[in-house]
Design an enzyme around this catalytic site. Sequence first.
Site, PDB file in Angstrom:
ATOM      1  N   ASP A  43      -1.366 -17.544   2.775  1.00  0.00           N
ATOM      2  CA  ASP A  43      -2.334 -18.098   2.385  1.00  0.00           C
ATOM      3  C   ASP A  43      -2.665 -19.442   3.647  1.00  0.00           C
ATOM      4  O   ASP A  43      -3.814 -19.600   3.674  1.00  0.00           O
ATOM      5  CB  ASP A  43      -1.918 -18.821   0.825  1.00  0.00           C
ATOM      6  CG  ASP A  43      -0.612 -19.645   0.936  1.00  0.00           C
ATOM      7  OD1 ASP A  43       0.271 -19.326   1.728  1.00  0.00           O
ATOM      8  OD2 ASP A  43      -0.323 -20.267  -0.139  1.00  0.00           O
ATOM      9  N   TYR A 101       0.830  -1.190   0.028  1.00  0.00           N
ATOM     10  CA  TYR A 101       0.069   0.053   0.165  1.00  0.00           C
ATOM     11  C   TYR A 101       0.832   1.190  -0.141  1.00  0.00           C
ATOM     12  O   TYR A 101       0.339   2.555  -0.179  1.00  0.00           O
ATOM     13  CB  TYR A 101      -1.077   0.052   1.257  1.00  0.00           C
ATOM     14  CG  TYR A 101      -2.011  -1.153   1.104  1.00  0.00           C
ATOM     15  CD1 TYR A 101      -2.251  -1.809   0.095  1.00  0.00           C
ATOM     16  CD2 TYR A 101      -3.081  -1.298   2.195  1.00  0.00           C
ATOM     17  CE1 TYR A 101      -3.261  -2.814  -0.050  1.00  0.00           C
ATOM     18  CE2 TYR A 101      -3.743  -2.197   2.221  1.00  0.00           C
ATOM     19  CZ  TYR A 101      -4.239  -2.906   1.007  1.00  0.00           C
ATOM     20  OH  TYR A 101      -5.183  -3.737   0.901  1.00  0.00           O
ATOM     21  N   ASP A 126      -9.772  -9.048   8.624  1.00  0.00           N
ATOM     22  CA  ASP A 126     -11.161  -9.383   8.021  1.00  0.00           C
ATOM     23  C   ASP A 126     -11.603 -10.708   8.779  1.00  0.00           C
ATOM     24  O   ASP A 126     -12.572 -10.980   9.137  1.00  0.00           O
ATOM     25  CB  ASP A 126     -11.558  -9.001   6.880  1.00  0.00           C
ATOM     26  CG  ASP A 126     -11.935  -7.440   6.457  1.00  0.00           C
ATOM     27  OD1 ASP A 126     -11.344  -6.602   7.252  1.00  0.00           O
ATOM     28  OD2 ASP A 126     -12.438  -7.200   5.557  1.00  0.00           O
ATOM     29  N   ASP A 152      -4.436  -6.100   6.273  1.00  0.00           N
ATOM     30  CA  ASP A 152      -5.790  -5.812   5.892  1.00  0.00           C
ATOM     31  C   ASP A 152      -6.585  -6.959   5.591  1.00  0.00           C
ATOM     32  O   ASP A 152      -7.677  -6.848   6.138  1.00  0.00           O
ATOM     33  CB  ASP A 152      -5.709  -4.661   4.434  1.00  0.00           C
ATOM     34  CG  ASP A 152      -6.796  -4.135   4.016  1.00  0.00           C
ATOM     35  OD1 ASP A 152      -7.702  -4.304   4.987  1.00  0.00           O
ATOM     36  OD2 ASP A 152      -7.025  -3.591   2.984  1.00  0.00           O
ATOM     37  N   LYS A 192       4.934 -14.116   2.699  1.00  0.00           N
ATOM     38  CA  LYS A 192       5.217 -15.031   1.669  1.00  0.00           C
ATOM     39  C   LYS A 192       6.751 -15.098   0.967  1.00  0.00           C
ATOM     40  O   LYS A 192       7.140 -14.794   0.059  1.00  0.00           O
ATOM     41  CB  LYS A 192       4.363 -14.500   0.363  1.00  0.00           C
ATOM     42  CG  LYS A 192       2.838 -14.956   0.363  1.00  0.00           C
ATOM     43  CD  LYS A 192       2.572 -16.355   0.523  1.00  0.00           C
ATOM     44  CE  LYS A 192       2.548 -17.058  -0.728  1.00  0.00           C
ATOM     45  NZ  LYS A 192       2.297 -18.339  -0.654  1.00  0.00           N
TER      46      LYS A 192
HETATM   47  P1  ATP Z   1     -13.098  -1.183   3.817  1.00  0.00           P
HETATM   48  O1  ATP Z   1     -12.428  -1.780   2.355  1.00  0.00           O
HETATM   49  O2  ATP Z   1     -13.201   0.263   3.783  1.00  0.00           O
HETATM   50  O3  ATP Z   1     -12.684  -1.756   5.189  1.00  0.00           O
HETATM   51  P2  ATP Z   1     -15.152  -3.043   3.114  1.00  0.00           P
HETATM   52  O4  ATP Z   1     -15.731  -2.812   1.707  1.00  0.00           O
HETATM   53  O5  ATP Z   1     -14.273  -4.046   3.330  1.00  0.00           O
HETATM   54  O6  ATP Z   1     -14.562  -1.533   3.746  1.00  0.00           O
HETATM   55  P3  ATP Z   1     -17.131  -2.899   5.298  1.00  0.00           P
HETATM   56  O7  ATP Z   1     -17.609  -1.602   5.118  1.00  0.00           O
HETATM   57  O8  ATP Z   1     -16.199  -3.099   6.324  1.00  0.00           O
HETATM   58  O9  ATP Z   1     -16.528  -3.333   3.883  1.00  0.00           O
HETATM   59  O10 ATP Z   1     -18.369  -3.939   5.344  1.00  0.00           O
HETATM   60  C1  ATP Z   1     -18.264  -5.213   4.998  1.00  0.00           C
HETATM   61  C2  ATP Z   1     -19.429  -6.065   5.670  1.00  0.00           C
HETATM   62  O11 ATP Z   1     -19.463  -5.968   7.201  1.00  0.00           O
HETATM   63  C3  ATP Z   1     -20.876  -5.440   5.295  1.00  0.00           C
HETATM   64  O12 ATP Z   1     -21.860  -6.160   4.927  1.00  0.00           O
HETATM   65  C4  ATP Z   1     -21.184  -4.309   6.328  1.00  0.00           C
HETATM   66  O13 ATP Z   1     -22.734  -4.187   6.480  1.00  0.00           O
HETATM   67  C5  ATP Z   1     -20.848  -5.181   7.474  1.00  0.00           C
HETATM   68  N1  ATP Z   1     -20.408  -4.239   8.479  1.00  0.00           N
HETATM   69  C6  ATP Z   1     -19.301  -3.582   8.521  1.00  0.00           C
HETATM   70  N2  ATP Z   1     -18.995  -2.646   9.705  1.00  0.00           N
HETATM   71  C7  ATP Z   1     -20.380  -3.206  10.310  1.00  0.00           C
HETATM   72  C8  ATP Z   1     -20.814  -2.704  11.763  1.00  0.00           C
HETATM   73  N3  ATP Z   1     -20.401  -1.860  12.428  1.00  0.00           N
HETATM   74  N4  ATP Z   1     -22.027  -3.437  12.119  1.00  0.00           N
HETATM   75  C9  ATP Z   1     -22.590  -4.284  11.464  1.00  0.00           C
HETATM   76  N5  ATP Z   1     -22.354  -4.907  10.091  1.00  0.00           N
HETATM   77  C10 ATP Z   1     -21.241  -4.195   9.780  1.00  0.00           C
END
Ligand code: ATP
Length: 368
Positions: A226, A139, A254, A250, A194
Amino acid sequence: MSKTYEIAVVPGDGIGPEVCAAAVEAICAAAGKSAFNLVELPAGAAHFQKSGTALPEETFQACKAAGAILHGAAGIPGVVYPDGTEAGIEFGLQLRFRLDLYANVRPIRLHPGVTSPLKDMKPGDIDYVILRENTEGLYASRGSGTNLRDEVATDTLVMTRKGVERIARKAFELARQRNGAPKDGKKRVTVCDKANVLRSYAFFRKVCQEVAQDYPDVELDYGYADAMMVHMVRRPDFYDVIVTENMFGDIISDLGAVTVGGMGMSPSAEIGDERGFFQAAHGSAPDIAGQGVANPLGTILAGAMMLEWLGERHQDRALVAAAKRIDGAVQTVLKDGEALPPDLGGSAGTEKVTAAVCRAMDRQMAAA
Ligand code: ATP
């Protein structure tokens, strides 16, 4: 006399303003309103649409001057620069680079009252920290990659000895402060890379190994990025601190978040030697924005991390105690189960969850 801390508050886009307001309410309930001078500032995708910039210089300077920065979330899908990259996220990215917020600390904790999608995992079984290098890696190339005649595109992965050494050192220091991995109590740093494919990652691993020499009390472990996707699902209790490159951090955070209840549960602290920037690990969740149903707990817990960081920095025990109060109140609300947000299987909206956290703090204080 107790201190007053100036906090730059940047609500942002999507659910950002909703979860940011929740965190402000929680920190004020925990430490008292008079502990803070809250300065609200514009930034993000909506601001870009209005003004042509996602990070006004005045906002940047105010963030730089503040004691700490609290953020909701930024980004609106489709609001992009001519090169196709998202405009709203410029705010967070610029802060990281320009304020040298090199350590992105992302705790992954399974709290009591939360059911993990991993069927054998109980509260306490998942408790590790992802330490994402925040200023280098892939990034670092943001805004400076190439697109040659729409035929060839490149971005460069950057690693420096200084950058890897300092994040590795932070990882080992963090492991020393923690209680070890839930599975076996061992203090452990896992280097996620990696190294088998790219020289840059092999360098990352080598520098981590060098730093590890100074920490013989902490076990050194490795995982290819991975394979980590498998291990974090199969044996999350094995992990204590995972240190990794920017983009991998990042991505793996998730996955980590979803194993402990979802994106709404994960706080993040982006820390340099002088400054700290606090927000939930999730994005602006445009799919649920404006409905009052976002889970505010990730941002509230980020608020607690902010108070802990400020308290330690300024030797302010009251602020560290306020951070613990927030954490305790979140645990209570989750355990009680009466004000759970929809992503945790409940029906409480953002405001109801926040009010429950504040009430739990009031009860804690009354009982003390
Ligand atoms: P970024 O790339 O900016 O991190 P993203 O595109 O990965 O964002 P998010 O906005 O984090 O995506 O959302 C991913 C999923 O998680 C979506 O379905 C969203 O509704 C859910 N989500 C994210 N934050 C919350 C929250 N605080 N409460 C409930 N659901 C959430």
